[in-house]
Design a protein around this motif. Sequence first.
Motif, short mmCIF file in Angstrom:
data_model
loop_
_atom_site.label_atom_id
_atom_site.label_comp_id
_atom_site.label_asym_id
_atom_site.label_seq_id
_atom_site.Cartn_x
_atom_site.Cartn_y
_atom_site.Cartn_z
N TYR A 184 -30.69 29.92 -37.77
CA TYR A 184 -31.81 28.64 -37.88
C TYR A 184 -31.30 27.78 -38.72
O TYR A 184 -30.48 26.79 -39.41
N GLY A 185 -31.67 26.07 -37.38
CA GLY A 185 -31.16 24.87 -37.19
C GLY A 185 -30.05 23.57 -37.00
O GLY A 185 -30.34 23.11 -36.55
N ASP A 186 -29.70 25.12 -36.48
CA ASP A 186 -28.18 24.57 -35.69
C ASP A 186 -28.42 24.04 -34.03
O ASP A 186 -27.79 24.10 -33.53
N GLU A 187 -29.54 24.45 -33.84
CA GLU A 187 -30.00 24.03 -32.61
C GLU A 187 -30.49 22.85 -32.78
O GLU A 187 -30.68 22.37 -31.64
N ILE A 188 -30.49 22.14 -34.01
CA ILE A 188 -30.94 21.17 -33.34
C ILE A 188 -30.09 19.46 -34.24
O ILE A 188 -30.87 18.73 -35.36
N GLY A 189 -28.67 20.58 -34.99
CA GLY A 189 -28.35 20.00 -35.49
C GLY A 189 -28.70 19.83 -36.80
O GLY A 189 -28.28 18.72 -37.71
N THR A 190 -28.69 20.79 -37.80
CA THR A 190 -29.51 20.24 -39.07
C THR A 190 -27.43 20.30 -39.84
O THR A 190 -27.44 20.91 -39.92
N LEU A 191 -28.01 19.11 -40.98
CA LEU A 191 -26.56 18.59 -41.43
C LEU A 191 -26.68 19.26 -43.11
O LEU A 191 -27.55 20.30 -43.67
N PRO A 249 -30.69 25.56 -45.74
CA PRO A 249 -31.83 24.60 -45.89
C PRO A 249 -33.31 24.83 -45.71
O PRO A 249 -33.79 25.57 -45.60
N ASN A 250 -33.98 24.45 -46.26
CA ASN A 250 -35.05 24.34 -45.56
C ASN A 250 -35.84 23.54 -44.47
O ASN A 250 -34.54 22.56 -43.67
N PHE A 251 -35.90 24.54 -43.65
CA PHE A 251 -36.04 24.23 -41.85
C PHE A 251 -37.25 22.91 -42.34
O PHE A 251 -37.77 22.66 -42.61
N ASN A 252 -36.18 21.74 -40.98
CA ASN A 252 -37.07 20.00 -41.03
C ASN A 252 -37.63 20.61 -39.64
O ASN A 252 -37.06 19.93 -39.10
N TRP A 253 -39.31 20.76 -40.07
CA TRP A 253 -39.22 19.99 -38.85
C TRP A 253 -40.23 19.44 -37.89
O TRP A 253 -40.62 19.24 -36.82
N LYS A 254 -39.83 18.21 -38.87
CA LYS A 254 -39.58 17.07 -38.14
C LYS A 254 -38.88 16.64 -37.78
O LYS A 254 -39.43 16.19 -36.53
#
Length: 650
Positions: A497-504, A525-530
């Motif tokens: 989760y999160g890799d699909e939007i490039g989570t740091l 992390p907490n997924f950043n929905w923003k």
Amino acid sequence: MYEQVSHSLLNEIMTRLNPEIKQQELRHFYTRLGANFYSIYSLFHLLYGERRDFDEQAQCLVEIMARQYINRSEKLKRKDIEREKDHNWFLSQKWVGMALYADGFAGDLKGLTDKVHYFQELGINMIHVLPILQCPVGKSDGGYAVSDYRTVDKKFGSNEDLCALSDALKQQDILLTLDVVVNHTSDEHEWAKRARNGEKKYQDYYYVFDNRKVPDMFEKTLPEIFPENSPGNFTYDEEMKKWVMTVFNNYQWDLNYSNPAVFIEMLDIILFWANQGADIIRLDAVAFLWKKIGSASQNEREAHLILQLMKDCCQVTAPGVLFIAEAIVAPVEIIKYFGEDAINAKECEIAYNATFMALMWDAVATKNASLLYQGLRSLPDKLARATWLNYVRCHDDIGLGFDDADIRAVDYDPVNHRKFLIDYYTGRFSDSDARGFPFGQNHATGDVRISGSLASLVGLEVALASEDPARIENATRHILLLHSLILSFGGIPLLYYGDEIGTLNDIDFLNDANKAHDTRWTHRPNFNWKKAELRHQSGTIEQQLFNTIKKMICVRKETHAFADFNNRELIHVENPHLFVFSRFDHSRILGSIVVVVNFDAHPQHLDLNHSQIRSALGHGDIKDLISGTTPAMFNGELVIPAYHYYWLSV
Ligand code: OTU
């Protein structure tokens, strides 16, 4: 001989079965039990035959299977039959998974149920919800120190919320994967508490010793799993005034599977969650299930027998349910968790492909695919009815667990090479944009592993700070390149989760005393929905990543050659920067695909007249399935741009 004994025992067990059970409609149960009993009996006897209470325990085992069968809903029983008929259903290319924390992704299980549309938008149809069972606050190891195996931890919601999630997913044909932590319990589990109170029965559930004699013998050969946070393998319990085996954290007590009561309890728990609607059960740390003095106590033969027995029993009660083996061990050992010398998996149908994962990270750091090719070439074919879970990142660290012989075969020195990789990923190497953290540093052995999010490990964090568009582009290309591999290689891709939007990386964990010592929290992390919203805004990194991955998932699902039937051929090419393999349709009627990935910072050439490539693709116009366009050619050769990937077909 076994056959006769097992038959008469089966009859005896049946006549002794509780009358309340006998009254139930058990036709399918009896048929399956009959078919599997010889194997179940033999395994149970091999493991526990010496014990005086063997018959009693065997009776108990069958009762548990029967009871859980009775508890299984009609809906799930129908699903079992459907899957028995289409028994290779999970080898299809249609499955694409994502692992996530229910709280980190959506607050809790209810929140997760509301996010099903997000999975559908991306094309995800298998969810691994990381552990959600009750754990003590602060001593939870991210959910892997369970204090109650039948209750959802209240921070995630309730058991009812889980059933609601399971129903919602089933309606959309999305598979649910749940964890059962089979190797150890929390020291606050009821069994541990009763052991601590002096109950012999429960002390026998664990490895408990009066003094250091046996622990000292064990520790001569037991490696340390969390050397920084939990050195040693035994913990002294002040109240019990005894030593207890704790291979992982000092609050995780290892279960003693040489006691059949432990096996039966854990089987009951597995079947319980199967009945709550889990399609797949991830069995944690399976390599550790059997302990032996004088060995590393990993991958022991008995650990395999236990898994075979679990599988056979599950086959009787809930045959539609699959097991995932989480065995992060040497390449030749991992594959044994499908079961050896078989055609169909007889232990776990699915196993984490930790080898492929670690090798991909090697290719990224070296810009060279030699070890990736070599390491995969050394891996034997998987069994026919079994499949890999292919992943780039997960909730754990990256261990550099490839084979030393393979490292030497490509002319690196194992010690120096691993040191280079660690330096590279922890940002200690001047030429690297990677921002990972060391994990599990063992000063005695020199072993270190790596934490960090995909995006930060491929340099996106540094690139964004530098505001250099070229570096940003390189990092995003890496994220896509690695996804292009797990989606095409063969097996179930498991996105994180999160890799699909490039989570740091997230360094908030440093402010939490219960987490600060464990760098794995940097990539939980907490997924950043923003940030996720930016996937709908044109020109953003999030959009580029999300849409391209979505496209790849969509193409994968339409491409028969991506199903997993040992229908892959690694292709050796002279150019070490390129990694090339073909996937052919198992019926060989439809077209083959050639996957090519360029790990280098410069464009590279590929000669399409290479015999294996020609025989896979034949003649005709080459197209890249992901972009839908014809890739650039120069002087009769295909040009693959820096850090780029193609799925070629004619
Ligand atoms: C598993 O990990 C879990 O995935 C971890 O999150 C847990 O901390 C651990 O078990 C204990 O429950 O056992 O077979 O490199 O890969 O600890 C491998 C470390 C495991 C992990 C290893 C792994």
